[in-house]
Design a protein around this motif. Structure first.
Motif, PDB file in Angstrom:
ATOM      1  N   GLU A 252       0.532  -1.067  -0.081  1.00  0.00           N
ATOM      2  CA  GLU A 252       0.050   0.056   0.235  1.00  0.00           C
ATOM      3  C   GLU A 252       0.741   1.260   0.074  1.00  0.00           C
TER       4      GLU A 252
ATOM      5  N   TRP B 137       2.433   1.825  -2.910  1.00  0.00           N
ATOM      6  CA  TRP B 137       1.239   2.063  -4.553  1.00  0.00           C
ATOM      7  C   TRP B 137       0.717   3.332  -4.224  1.00  0.00           C
ATOM      8  N   GLN B 138       0.791   4.671  -2.423  1.00  0.00           N
ATOM      9  CA  GLN B 138      -0.002   5.855  -2.431  1.00  0.00           C
ATOM     10  C   GLN B 138       1.959   6.372  -2.828  1.00  0.00           C
ATOM     11  N   GLU B 139       3.420   5.912  -2.474  1.00  0.00           N
ATOM     12  CA  GLU B 139       4.433   6.793  -3.608  1.00  0.00           C
ATOM     13  C   GLU B 139       4.177   6.535  -4.637  1.00  0.00           C
ATOM     14  N   SER B 140       4.267   5.546  -5.756  1.00  0.00           N
ATOM     15  CA  SER B 140       3.826   5.659  -7.131  1.00  0.00           C
ATOM     16  C   SER B 140       2.645   6.843  -7.371  1.00  0.00           C
ATOM     17  N   LEU B 141       1.409   7.134  -6.891  1.00  0.00           N
ATOM     18  CA  LEU B 141       0.745   7.851  -6.983  1.00  0.00           C
ATOM     19  C   LEU B 141       1.273   9.162  -6.910  1.00  0.00           C
ATOM     20  N   ALA B 142       1.655   9.416  -5.577  1.00  0.00           N
ATOM     21  CA  ALA B 142       1.848  10.969  -5.377  1.00  0.00           C
ATOM     22  C   ALA B 142       3.161  11.447  -6.214  1.00  0.00           C
TER      23      ALA B 142
ATOM     24  N   ALA C  19      -0.432  11.081 -13.240  1.00  0.00           N
ATOM     25  CA  ALA C  19      -1.287  10.638 -12.195  1.00  0.00           C
ATOM     26  C   ALA C  19      -3.013  11.593 -13.294  1.00  0.00           C
TER      27      ALA C  19
ATOM     28  N   GLY D 129       3.220  10.500  -9.492  1.00  0.00           N
ATOM     29  CA  GLY D 129       2.320  10.282 -10.805  1.00  0.00           C
ATOM     30  C   GLY D 129       2.024  11.650 -10.771  1.00  0.00           C
ATOM     31  N   ALA D 130       1.659  12.271  -9.600  1.00  0.00           N
ATOM     32  CA  ALA D 130       0.511  13.620  -8.938  1.00  0.00           C
ATOM     33  C   ALA D 130       2.054  14.939  -9.672  1.00  0.00           C
TER      34      ALA D 130
END
Length: 77
Positions: free
Chosen positions: A61, A64-69, A77, A71-72
């Protein structure tokens, strides 16, 4: 389920500039595979005795959150 190669081919086709030269393609592919390898190393450790069940859930998790951050931050993202 896609293989790393299939993910790479998709990335190469959809993201890499069409006019990218051979050096850029090779360096990008090396970085792509290195990232996949690093993530898989983390996942492989989840089955080991040194990581408890709670951490085994929190680690993916967190990745995943690091990846989303990321991308943003870069506008992907």
């Amino acid at each position: 389920m896609k293989t790393i190669r299939e993910w790479w081919e998709s990335y190469e086709k959809e993201v890499l500039p069409k006019d990218a030269g051979p050096t850029q393609r090779r360096e990008t592919q090396l970085a792509f595979y290195a990232g996949a390898h690093a993530a898989l190393c983390q996942m492989h450790k989840l089955g080991g005795p040194e990581i408890g069940e709670d951490a085994g859930v929190q680690i993916p998790e967190g990745l995943w959150q690091e990846s989303l951050a990321f991308g943003a931050r870069v506008g992907a993202a």
